[in-house]
Enzyme design. Structure first.
Site, mmCIF file in Angstrom:
data_model
loop_
_atom_site.group_PDB
_atom_site.id
_atom_site.type_symbol
_atom_site.label_atom_id
_atom_site.label_comp_id
_atom_site.label_asym_id
_atom_site.label_seq_id
_atom_site.Cartn_x
_atom_site.Cartn_y
_atom_site.Cartn_z
ATOM 1 N N GLY A 138 16.133 88.387 -41.020
ATOM 2 C CA GLY A 138 16.635 87.477 -42.059
ATOM 3 C C GLY A 138 15.668 86.457 -42.322
ATOM 4 N N ASP A 194 18.553 98.361 -56.398
ATOM 5 C CA ASP A 194 19.228 97.042 -55.877
ATOM 6 C C ASP A 194 18.108 95.927 -56.455
ATOM 7 O OD1 ASP A 194 17.490 98.976 -53.882
ATOM 8 O OD2 ASP A 194 17.128 96.981 -52.821
HETATM 9 P P1 AMP Z 1 13.704 94.462 -50.584
HETATM 10 O O1 AMP Z 1 12.783 95.856 -50.170
HETATM 11 O O2 AMP Z 1 13.056 93.242 -50.459
HETATM 12 O O3 AMP Z 1 14.127 94.490 -51.959
HETATM 13 O O4 AMP Z 1 14.741 94.410 -49.376
HETATM 14 C C1 AMP Z 1 15.627 95.614 -49.181
HETATM 15 C C2 AMP Z 1 16.714 95.339 -48.437
HETATM 16 O O5 AMP Z 1 16.572 95.036 -47.120
HETATM 17 C C3 AMP Z 1 17.662 94.116 -49.190
HETATM 18 O O6 AMP Z 1 19.090 94.208 -48.888
HETATM 19 C C4 AMP Z 1 17.051 92.884 -48.231
HETATM 20 O O7 AMP Z 1 17.937 91.979 -47.996
HETATM 21 C C5 AMP Z 1 16.956 93.451 -46.867
HETATM 22 N N1 AMP Z 1 15.946 92.933 -46.007
HETATM 23 C C6 AMP Z 1 14.628 92.870 -46.353
HETATM 24 N N2 AMP Z 1 13.731 92.398 -45.490
HETATM 25 C C7 AMP Z 1 14.680 91.875 -44.623
HETATM 26 C C8 AMP Z 1 14.518 90.843 -43.372
HETATM 27 N N3 AMP Z 1 13.529 90.562 -43.002
HETATM 28 N N4 AMP Z 1 15.895 90.773 -42.702
HETATM 29 C C9 AMP Z 1 16.860 91.067 -43.151
HETATM 30 N N5 AMP Z 1 17.165 91.866 -44.297
HETATM 31 C C10 AMP Z 1 16.098 92.317 -45.059
HETATM 32 MG MG MG Z 2 15.361 93.408 -53.034
#
Ligand code: AMP
Ligand code: MG
Length: 479
Positions: A120, A246
């Protein structure tokens, strides 16, 4: 108006609870304000100095709540590097609500039901990057989410090494993603696709209301806007790095910045994300990847829009919009006023010459913006001079057909060819300093990010050619 006096609404919470989780933020330890963007605050109608608003820090840290705010995380799904994941969602983002058509979120604010294996949190390093690039893309004239402030903390966060947690407050007219539609298609709640489409039309395309073929028109707007944004990326030399569905915003703006980069030497095959082994999101692949994502969207919209109709729109609108915008931007970058029959060829030979010349993409156009017939002013920055030398002959001939005088041409070109783009080596320097609690460079970069076409004589040190060892840096997704 003071930021802490804003009154928010939460229209997203009028949707069914399957769209979100109501969740409280988890504050960071010993938070401190690092940087604020008054320019982003203006979008909210805030004109009082953010740095004098003592509550700002505590609102971003989730300790205090704005009037009308109810905090929640949004669910979505997504195709990540071609593979479908049915349940993603805001794993570390918490929404605060909406004001002045801007949805406020705090990123790095703790666990939600969508956190999966994550903690998170967001580390300082990646938060500085997203904070600055959000404002930089706006400065470059590219539709983007914005960042109003960045805070740091003493909270320890484990990545490849131990780092410190940070939070950015980010804004966007919408946070609905292609993946939000994919979620409801995959979960079988097809009746919610129309509910979501109505929400999106209300939020992002209100001018379509009452039109015939409402949902097809919505899809057409999404295709158009996405094509325009990607054309702007390609013209400026921006590589997003993680074009998963996404991370594709429903109104076409750029969101979710991770291992992004700007081109150093012009290299169309450049990949900036270590995870992307196949080069799915290389610089040259970006328009095709966007089109693929739009096709995925068309498929999940099929319960409310006939797939053949969306495909026809995609076929007719995507490349035509993309090419029109891309080439217009390129002609502007070349300083060509009235399009001539051979300009497309001239721009294509330029791109081929750039690829063969080992010249920094941004530096080339900035030099060309002051070109007065003395080729050395451009060629001095090339390793392999021949291809651009030849191209400049053709450019000289073409300039003879221009009616605008040289000074006027230079002025126009300097207003579209930025001096400052946020190169990864410069960002890394700012991050290294910030990790030692020196935030001057973050703030200096914010100044040039918001005004990248201007000369900043006291910040000239921020304009440094990329050192050879730092060219084409490929970053990990760790954030
Ligand atoms: P992203 O690569 O930032 O687009 O993230 C891809 C997915 O992973 C999204 O659903 C984010 O909310 C989740 N996510 C990325 N980093 C974290 C983290 N440290 N804690 C929880 N969820 C994460
Ligand atoms: Mg993202």
């Amino acid at each position: 108006m003071k930021f802490s006096n804003l009154k928010l609404t939460t229209p997203y919470l009028n949707l069914k609870p399957t769209f979100y989780e109501k969740v409280d933020p988890t504050p960071l330890d010993n938070p401190f304000l690092i940087s604020t963007s008054q320019s982003a605050a203006a979008l909210l109608g805030v004109d009082e100095d953010l740095n004098l608003d003592t509550e700002l820090l505590h609102i971003i840290n989730g300790e205090k709540i704005l009037k009308g705010s109810e905090t929640f995380a949004m669910c979505y799904a997504g195709h990540q590097f071609g593979e479908f994941t049915g349940r993603l969602g805001d794993g570390r983002v918490i929404n605060l609500g909406k004001v002045n058509n801007q949805n406020l979120q705090i990123k790095g604010a703790g666990l939600t039901m969508y956190s999966r294996l994550g903690d998170g949190r967001a580390v300082l390093r990646s938060s500085i990057r997203e904070y600055l690039i959000s404002e930089a893309m706006h400065g470059l004239g590219i539709e983007t989410s914005r960042a109003l402030a960045l805070i740091g903390s003493d909270t320890a966060v484990r990545r490849e090494r131990m780092e410190k947690g940070a939070i950015i407050l980010r804004l966007s007219p919408t946070w609905v993603r292609f993946g939000t539609f994919e979620y409801f298609y995959a979960s079988g709640e097809h009746d919610q696709l129309q509910v979501l489409a109505d929400y999106v039309i209300d939020e992002s395309f209100p001018y379509l209301k009452n039109s015939e073929e409402l949902y097809l028109n919505m899809y057409t707007e999404i295709v158009k806007n996405t094509a325009i944004t990607i054309a702007k990326w390609q013209s400026i030399g921006f590589i997003h790095g993680v074009m998963n569905t996404d991370n594709m915003c429903i109104d076409g703006r750029t969101i979710d910045y991770g291992p992004f980069a700007f081109l150093d030497d012009y290299n169309p095959n450049f990949v900036c994300n270590q995870t992307d082994k196949q080069g799915l999101y290389s610089f040259r692949s970006q328009p095709g990847a966007a089109r693929w994502n739009l096709d995925m969207l068309a498929r999940v919209l099929s319960p409310i829009i006939d797939y053949d109709d969306s495909e026809e729109v995609l076929r007719d609108v995507f490349w035509s919009t993309y090419n029109k915008v891309y080439f217009t931007l390129l002609y502007d970058k070349m300083g060509l006023q009235i399009q001539q029959a051979d300009d497309k060829e001239l721009s294509e030979t330029m791109i081929r010459a750039l690829a063969a010349s080992n010249i920094d993409y941004t530096v080339f156009f900035r030099k060309l913006s002051r070109y007065n017939g003395d080729k050395s002013t451009v060629l001095d920055s090339c390793i392999n001079k021949d291809p651009l030398d030849k191209w400049l002959n053709a450019y000289d001939t073409r300039l003879e057909k221009e009616t605008r005088d040289e000074d006027a041409r230079h002025e126009k070109m300097l207003a579209v060819n930025p001096k400052y783009v946020l190169k990864n080596h410069t960002l890394q320097e700012a991050i290294d300093k910030a990790e030692k609690h020196d935030f001057n460079m973050v703030n200096a970069l914010l100044t040039v990010a918001l005004n990248p076409f201007d000369e900043h004589y006291t910040l000239e040190h921020l304009f440094k050619p990329t050192p050879i060892k730092s060219k084409n840096i490929c970053l990990s997704c760790s954030s």
